[in-house]
Design a protein around this motif. Structure first.
Motif, PDB file in Angstrom:
ATOM      1  N   SER A  46      33.841 -26.140  -7.540  1.00 53.12           N
ATOM      2  CA  SER A  46      33.143 -26.696  -6.384  1.00 53.12           C
ATOM      3  C   SER A  46      31.904 -27.455  -6.848  1.00 53.12           C
ATOM      4  O   SER A  46      31.189 -27.008  -7.757  1.00 53.12           O
ATOM      5  CB  SER A  46      32.723 -25.571  -5.431  1.00 53.12           C
ATOM      6  OG  SER A  46      31.811 -26.046  -4.458  1.00 53.12           O
ATOM      7  N   SER A  47      31.634 -28.591  -6.210  1.00 57.89           N
ATOM      8  CA  SER A  47      30.434 -29.375  -6.527  1.00 57.89           C
ATOM      9  C   SER A  47      29.309 -29.154  -5.520  1.00 57.89           C
ATOM     10  O   SER A  47      28.258 -29.785  -5.614  1.00 57.89           O
ATOM     11  CB  SER A  47      30.775 -30.870  -6.573  1.00 57.89           C
ATOM     12  OG  SER A  47      31.208 -31.320  -5.293  1.00 57.89           O
ATOM     13  N   GLU A  48      29.501 -28.263  -4.568  1.00 57.86           N
ATOM     14  CA  GLU A  48      28.538 -28.118  -3.469  1.00 57.86           C
ATOM     15  C   GLU A  48      27.141 -27.757  -3.973  1.00 57.86           C
ATOM     16  O   GLU A  48      26.149 -28.368  -3.576  1.00 57.86           O
ATOM     17  CB  GLU A  48      29.026 -27.072  -2.470  1.00 57.86           C
ATOM     18  CG  GLU A  48      30.218 -27.522  -1.643  1.00 57.86           C
ATOM     19  CD  GLU A  48      30.642 -26.470  -0.637  1.00 57.86           C
ATOM     20  OE1 GLU A  48      29.864 -25.487  -0.428  1.00 57.86           O
ATOM     21  OE2 GLU A  48      31.727 -26.608  -0.050  1.00 57.86           O
ATOM     22  N   ARG A  49      27.046 -26.753  -4.823  1.00 54.74           N
ATOM     23  CA  ARG A  49      25.715 -26.344  -5.285  1.00 54.74           C
ATOM     24  C   ARG A  49      25.091 -27.406  -6.177  1.00 54.74           C
ATOM     25  O   ARG A  49      23.884 -27.661  -6.094  1.00 54.74           O
ATOM     26  CB  ARG A  49      25.785 -25.004  -6.023  1.00 54.74           C
ATOM     27  CG  ARG A  49      24.426 -24.536  -6.533  1.00 54.74           C
ATOM     28  CD  ARG A  49      24.464 -23.130  -7.100  1.00 54.74           C
ATOM     29  NE  ARG A  49      24.661 -22.151  -6.043  1.00 54.74           N
ATOM     30  CZ  ARG A  49      24.755 -20.836  -6.257  1.00 54.74           C
ATOM     31  NH1 ARG A  49      24.692 -20.362  -7.505  1.00 54.74           N
ATOM     32  NH2 ARG A  49      24.935 -20.000  -5.252  1.00 54.74           N
ATOM     33  N   LEU A  50      25.889 -28.023  -7.036  1.00 56.37           N
ATOM     34  CA  LEU A  50      25.373 -29.076  -7.907  1.00 56.37           C
ATOM     35  C   LEU A  50      24.732 -30.178  -7.078  1.00 56.37           C
ATOM     36  O   LEU A  50      23.649 -30.681  -7.419  1.00 56.37           O
ATOM     37  CB  LEU A  50      26.510 -29.639  -8.767  1.00 56.37           C
ATOM     38  CG  LEU A  50      26.155 -30.754  -9.744  1.00 56.37           C
ATOM     39  CD1 LEU A  50      25.160 -30.262 -10.798  1.00 56.37           C
ATOM     40  CD2 LEU A  50      27.421 -31.290 -10.418  1.00 56.37           C
TER      41      LEU A  50
END
Length: 401
Positions: free
Chosen positions: A368-372
């Motif tokens: 997942s790229s959400e936190r990045l």
């Protein structure tokens, strides 16, 4: 020295991940880099001229680089070693990047203990020698998401919160959760914080080789394969012959989704995490080139084309030699054709694990790229660009034809 000057200390600086971070530090990332100096620590000696790090472009002055080799993190006298070999630079250190991991493929619990002991030695030494420390960034990996379990442990996309939900029997074989506990305790009453950066496949370069570099493993395999089939190996974007090379694996692995990260993006994310402890401190942060996952079906043809070959899907059944076996049989061709470094800078004992990628990783495992994105890193690039950059660097270093 100004209180605002930043000094980076990079452990494992010539390895696959450490090399990428040093390269971006010397490239002055971000713009007008706040780092005035970098101390790069490695176990094996590497000269600046053989490091292949980015050189200043003439318009900007890079941070001062100092190379220190011969530091053994497995010794109990690490504090004395660092004091003797690194000396006064330690008092200036504000940011530590730690990219050291010693594999023990036959005993994961012992491997976990070995690496946790090294982490404790490093943290203990820094507590004594680095009073200006503000950030400690280290690398985790998708092993921390349970991908060593057949078909994986979690349903992708893999989110950072899952890292603390590993089954107990599996968790005891993984160092990363223990790293987080060690660093959380060590920083509890200190002025620094930690960040764990988590890649899946790292697509990049190292001047000394790497046990974990799939790009290096396949580059040497395809370089020899092309040579043995009479194909010249000038870099290309389309094949120049009809020589086919099947993907080394099965259809399920050819089509499984994943999110690789290149040296360029990896180094930048690590530096971003170090410079933004308010957003990134105390967190695991996934690393990836692009939020949209890719497959080897998309990557294998252009990878093979760079070597003048036609990349095709898997052969029915496991026919032919695995890349590691092929390299073992023909490695001498590198040496007799003036590529002696290719013999010593390969993947070594890591070839068995890397050979299994096309048969073992048959399930989706995209990150997942959400936190990045939430912590402010938004840069993206097509994943194939990282492979091509790595191949060019391998050729420049004489590690492939």
């Amino acid at each position: 020295m100004s209180d605002h000057e930043r000094h980076a200390l990079v452990f494992g600086a010539t390895g696959l991940i450490g090399w990428a971070v040093v390269d971006q530090l010397l490239s002055r990332y971000p713009a007008a880099s706040p780092f005035s100096s970098v101390t790069a620590i490695s176990n094996r000696p590497v000269s600046d001229s053989n490091s292949f790090w980015t050189k200043p472009d003439g318009d900007h002055e890079s941070p001062t680089l100092r190379l220190v080799s011969g530091i053994n993190l497995g010794n109990d006298d690490l504090t004395a070693q660092l004091r003797d070999r690194v000396g006064g630079d330690l008092g200036r250190v504000t940011h530590v990047f730690y990219f050291v991991f010693s594999p023990l493929n036959d005993d994961f619990e012992q491997e976990c203990k070995l690496n946790c002991d090294m982490m404790r030695r490093v943290v203990r030494a820094l507590g004594t020698l680095a009073p200006r420390l503000r950030s400690f960034v280290y690398a985790g990996g998708t092993r921390g998401y349970g991908i060593y379990v057949p078909n994986g442990t979690f349903t992708p996309p893999l989110k950072e919160s899952m890292a603390d939900e590993l089954p107990a029997d599996y968790a005891k074989t993984v160092a990363y959760p223990w790293f987080r506990k060690i660093l959380t305790e060590a920083s509890r009453h200190a002025n620094w914080t930690w960040s764990e950066i988590c890649p899946d496949a790292v697509i990049g370069f190292s001047p000394i080789g790497s046990n974990f570099s799939l790009a290096l493993h396949w580059a040497q395999y395809l370089s020899l394969y092309a040579r043995n089939h009479g194909v010249t190996t000038a870099a290309a974007t389309t094949p120049r012959t009809t020589v086919e090379v099947p993907f080394p694996g099965v259809e399920a692995a050819y089509d499984s989704l994943f999110t690789p990260v290149s040296s360029n993006i990896l180094g930048r994310i690590a530096i971003h995490a170090a410079l933004n402890p308010e957003q990134c401190g105390g967190k695991v942060i996934n690393m990836l080139d692009h939020a949209k996952p890719t497959t080897f079906r998309q990557l294998w043809p252009p990878i093979a084309a760079w070597f003048g070959l036609v990349g095709v899907g898997p052969s029915e059944g496991k026919t032919g030699k695995a890349p590691g076996d092929y390299i073992d049989e023909y490695r001498h061709i590198f040496e007799i054709n003036g590529r002696a470094k290719a013999v010593t800078a390969g993947v070594g004992v890591g070839h068995k694990q890397l050979d299994s990628v096309g048969w073992w990783l048959t399930f989706d495992r995209q990150l997942s790229s959400e936190r990045l994105r939430a912590v402010g890193f938004t840069e993206e690039r097509p994943p194939i660009e990282g492979w091509i950059e790595a191949f060019n660097k391998f050729r420049e270093a004489g590690i492939i034809f």
